[in-house]
Design an enzyme around this catalytic site. Sequence first.
Site, PDB file in Angstrom:
ATOM      1  N   HIS A 178      -4.536  16.397  -3.748  1.00 39.71           N
ATOM      2  CA  HIS A 178      -4.842  16.590  -2.328  1.00 39.71           C
ATOM      3  C   HIS A 178      -4.660  18.040  -1.868  1.00 39.71           C
ATOM      4  O   HIS A 178      -5.001  18.368  -0.730  1.00 39.71           O
ATOM      5  CB  HIS A 178      -3.968  15.669  -1.476  1.00 39.71           C
ATOM      6  CG  HIS A 178      -4.419  14.240  -1.493  1.00 39.71           C
ATOM      7  ND1 HIS A 178      -4.689  13.559  -2.660  1.00 39.71           N
ATOM      8  CD2 HIS A 178      -4.661  13.354  -0.482  1.00 39.71           C
ATOM      9  CE1 HIS A 178      -5.067  12.321  -2.370  1.00 39.71           C
ATOM     10  NE2 HIS A 178      -5.070  12.173  -1.058  1.00 39.71           N
TER      11      HIS A 178
ATOM     12  N   ASN B  93       1.039  12.412   4.608  1.00 43.74           N
ATOM     13  CA  ASN B  93       0.401  11.595   5.636  1.00 43.74           C
ATOM     14  C   ASN B  93       1.103  11.875   6.961  1.00 43.74           C
ATOM     15  O   ASN B  93       2.290  11.616   7.096  1.00 43.74           O
ATOM     16  CB  ASN B  93       0.543  10.125   5.243  1.00 43.74           C
ATOM     17  CG  ASN B  93      -0.569   9.251   5.796  1.00 43.74           C
ATOM     18  OD1 ASN B  93      -0.381   8.082   6.035  1.00 43.74           O
ATOM     19  ND2 ASN B  93      -1.739   9.820   5.986  1.00 43.74           N
TER      20      ASN B  93
ATOM     21  N   TYR C  91       0.830  -1.204   0.000  1.00 41.95           N
ATOM     22  CA  TYR C  91       0.000   0.000   0.000  1.00 41.95           C
ATOM     23  C   TYR C  91       0.867   1.257   0.000  1.00 41.95           C
ATOM     24  O   TYR C  91       1.816   1.378   0.771  1.00 41.95           O
ATOM     25  CB  TYR C  91      -0.927   0.033   1.222  1.00 41.95           C
ATOM     26  CG  TYR C  91      -1.625   1.368   1.383  1.00 41.95           C
ATOM     27  CD1 TYR C  91      -2.632   1.751   0.498  1.00 41.95           C
ATOM     28  CD2 TYR C  91      -1.236   2.276   2.376  1.00 41.95           C
ATOM     29  CE1 TYR C  91      -3.239   2.995   0.607  1.00 41.95           C
ATOM     30  CE2 TYR C  91      -1.847   3.513   2.492  1.00 41.95           C
ATOM     31  CZ  TYR C  91      -2.847   3.865   1.605  1.00 41.95           C
ATOM     32  OH  TYR C  91      -3.440   5.095   1.703  1.00 41.95           O
TER      33      TYR C  91
ATOM     34  N   PHE D  10      -1.447   8.153  11.722  1.00 44.33           N
ATOM     35  CA  PHE D  10      -1.874   9.445  11.178  1.00 44.33           C
ATOM     36  C   PHE D  10      -3.111   9.998  11.877  1.00 44.33           C
ATOM     37  O   PHE D  10      -3.463  11.158  11.692  1.00 44.33           O
ATOM     38  CB  PHE D  10      -2.192   9.295   9.685  1.00 44.33           C
ATOM     39  CG  PHE D  10      -3.141   8.162   9.394  1.00 44.33           C
ATOM     40  CD1 PHE D  10      -4.485   8.249   9.721  1.00 44.33           C
ATOM     41  CD2 PHE D  10      -2.663   6.999   8.823  1.00 44.33           C
ATOM     42  CE1 PHE D  10      -5.348   7.199   9.478  1.00 44.33           C
ATOM     43  CE2 PHE D  10      -3.529   5.940   8.566  1.00 44.33           C
ATOM     44  CZ  PHE D  10      -4.882   6.042   8.899  1.00 44.33           C
TER      45      PHE D  10
ATOM     46  N   ARG E  37      -9.858  34.408  45.915  1.00 42.55           N
ATOM     47  CA  ARG E  37      -9.475  33.393  46.898  1.00 42.55           C
ATOM     48  C   ARG E  37      -9.136  32.054  46.254  1.00 42.55           C
ATOM     49  O   ARG E  37      -8.293  31.309  46.755  1.00 42.55           O
ATOM     50  CB  ARG E  37     -10.630  33.222  47.878  1.00 42.55           C
ATOM     51  CG  ARG E  37     -10.294  32.358  49.042  1.00 42.55           C
ATOM     52  CD  ARG E  37     -11.391  32.124  50.049  1.00 42.55           C
ATOM     53  NE  ARG E  37     -12.675  32.714  49.776  1.00 42.55           N
ATOM     54  CZ  ARG E  37     -13.834  32.092  50.058  1.00 42.55           C
ATOM     55  NH1 ARG E  37     -13.816  30.870  50.571  1.00 42.55           N
ATOM     56  NH2 ARG E  37     -14.974  32.702  49.838  1.00 42.55           N
TER      57      ARG E  37
ATOM     58  N   GLU F 148     -12.373   6.080   5.506  1.00 42.02           N
ATOM     59  CA  GLU F 148     -11.862   6.833   6.663  1.00 42.02           C
ATOM     60  C   GLU F 148     -13.078   7.305   7.446  1.00 42.02           C
ATOM     61  O   GLU F 148     -13.519   8.453   7.363  1.00 42.02           O
ATOM     62  CB  GLU F 148     -10.988   7.981   6.160  1.00 42.02           C
ATOM     63  CG  GLU F 148      -9.770   7.439   5.414  1.00 42.02           C
ATOM     64  CD  GLU F 148      -9.134   8.429   4.451  1.00 42.02           C
ATOM     65  OE1 GLU F 148      -9.566   9.605   4.417  1.00 42.02           O
ATOM     66  OE2 GLU F 148      -8.217   8.023   3.717  1.00 42.02           O
TER      67      GLU F 148
ATOM     68  N   TYR G 195     -14.498  34.360  45.258  1.00 43.93           N
ATOM     69  CA  TYR G 195     -13.805  33.199  44.705  1.00 43.93           C
ATOM     70  C   TYR G 195     -12.758  33.575  43.667  1.00 43.93           C
ATOM     71  O   TYR G 195     -11.712  32.921  43.548  1.00 43.93           O
ATOM     72  CB  TYR G 195     -14.806  32.249  44.048  1.00 43.93           C
ATOM     73  CG  TYR G 195     -15.685  31.481  45.003  1.00 43.93           C
ATOM     74  CD1 TYR G 195     -15.576  31.618  46.383  1.00 43.93           C
ATOM     75  CD2 TYR G 195     -16.640  30.600  44.506  1.00 43.93           C
ATOM     76  CE1 TYR G 195     -16.401  30.915  47.241  1.00 43.93           C
ATOM     77  CE2 TYR G 195     -17.468  29.880  45.358  1.00 43.93           C
ATOM     78  CZ  TYR G 195     -17.350  30.050  46.727  1.00 43.93           C
ATOM     79  OH  TYR G 195     -18.162  29.342  47.566  1.00 43.93           O
TER      80      TYR G 195
END
Length: 509
Positions: free
Chosen positions: A83, A195, A53, A328, A282, A413, A279
Site C-alpha cells: 500500500h 486505515n 475481516y 474511514f 462597507r 470501494e 462594498y
Amino acid sequence: MSITLNPGKFTLAELRSIYETQPDLVLSDDCLPVIEQSNRVIDEIIENNRTVYGVNTGFGLLARTSIPEDELVNLQRNLLLSHATGTGQLLDDASVALIMALKAGSLARGFSGVRKDVIDGLLALYNAKVYPCIPEKGSVGASGDLSPLAHMSCALIGVGEVRHQGKIMQAEEGLAIAGLKPLVLGPKEGLALINGTQVSTALALRGLFCAEKLYSAAVVAGSLTVEALKGSFVPFDPRIQAVRGQKGQIDAAALYRSLLDSSEINNSHVDCKRVQDPYSLRCQPQVMGACLDHIRFSADIFLKEANAVSDNPLVFTAEGDVLSGGNFHAEPVAMAADVLAIAISEIGAISERRIAQLVDPTMSGLPAFLVKESGVNSGFMIAQVTSAALASENKTWAHPASVDSLPTSANQEDHVSMATFAARRLHDMAGNSSAVVAIELLGAAQGIDFHAPLNTTAKLTEVMSFIRNQVPHYDQDRFFAPDLAKSRAWVEQGEFFKWISADSLYQGI
C-alpha cells in the site's frame, strides 16, 4: 514542554501546538486498560479460529479470502509494503508530526485491537523528531488514507525512509535514533495503522491554522484600508449586525470595532458628501462574518475527526464484538475542507478589491498607484496585478473536491471522498490569499502615510509602527519583491495575532 495524550480529548490549542512546535507527547496511563482489553479480543479471535475481516482475511475485494494463522504476520507486513504507493513531494515535518499524533491518539482509544507497543513506537518516533517520509499524493480519502499512512507505518517495521533534523535516512537508522528496533506486526495491526483519516485531518488542520492567521491579518488590513480610503465606521455599528442575527457577522464587526475607534483621520471627513463606501469596505462584516462562520464550522468538524476512531473493523470490548463499518470514509473532512477553501478564497478576493480601490485615484483620492510622481513611478500598479492573479487562481482551487469520486479496489470501494486533496490544497490557497493580504497591508499603510499629520486609531498606529519599522514608505519605485516577501511572512507567521488573536475567532461559540 510536553502534552499528555488523553485519547479522544485533543483540544484545538493542543493540535495547533503539535503542528507548530512538536512538544513531547506522553500517553496517559488511563487508557492502558482499554488498549490491553481490545488487543485481548483479537488474540481470542485467533485462538478460537474465528474468521474476522482484517484479522485473518484478505482486504478490499479479497475480504472473503481466509488467511492461515502462520501467515498472519506476513499478511500485515505485506499490507504495508503493497500500500506504500504514494508519489509527489514529501509532506513537511510539521504535518507528519501531526499525522503521527492523530494516529497514536486514535489507536489509544482502544477500539483498534493493537498492542500498546504499536502506539509506543509511533510516539517514540514522534518524540525523537524522526519523521517518516510521506509523499503528498496518492490517497482518495477512503478506505482511509491508505497510501500515505502505509508510508508512515513502514518506518515502524524498518522499511522506507525517514527524516531527522532535515536529513533523509533509511528507516532502520531512524528507528535507532528513537531507541527502537523494527516492529513485528501482530494480527490487525497493519490494517489499523493504515486505515483511518489522519492524513486528511492533519492536512485540513494545517489549512485551518493557516486560515486563522490569514483571517487575523485580513481584519487588520481591511481596517487599515478603511482609514486609508477615509471610509466610514458606521457599517460596523453593532445595531446593523444585530438585526440580521448572523453570529459570524456580529462577531466580525466586533473585531473591526476593536481596531476602529477614535481617529483623527475619521474625524476629518465626518461631514464629507460621500453617502456610502464601496462594498469591499462597507460589507466587510457580512463577508468576513460568513468566512468566520465557516472557519468555525470547519474547525468543529476537524476537531471531532482529530479525536475520532476511523479505522475498520472496530473492536468493542464490552461485547467482544468486531464490527465492520465505514468510519474511514473521510466525507466529513472533505466537505468541511471545501467550505474552508471557499472562505480562504473569499478573504483574498475581497482584499484584492480593496487593493484595487487603493490604487485607483478616482476612487481613493490618493496619488495614482499610491506613489508621488506616478508616471515616472509605477508604485503599486503591478502589486495589484499580482493580487488579482492570486485571487483568480484561488477561485479555481475553491471548486469542491468532495463532489468528485472515482471507484477503486475493483468497485468494492465505489464511492470515495477525495478528502486528502480537499485538505492538501488549503495550504497553497492560504498562501495565495496571504500574499494578497500582504499587498493590502503595504498599500493601506502607504495610503495612511498620505494623510499625515492626521493620525489613525491607537491600535492601528501600533500596526503602522510595526510595518514602518521594517518596510519604509515608498517615496519612489524600488525593488518590490523583498517587501512583499516580508509582509507575507508577517501574515503566515501570525504576527497580527497581537491585535486579533486566534482565540478571539472562537469566542462565544
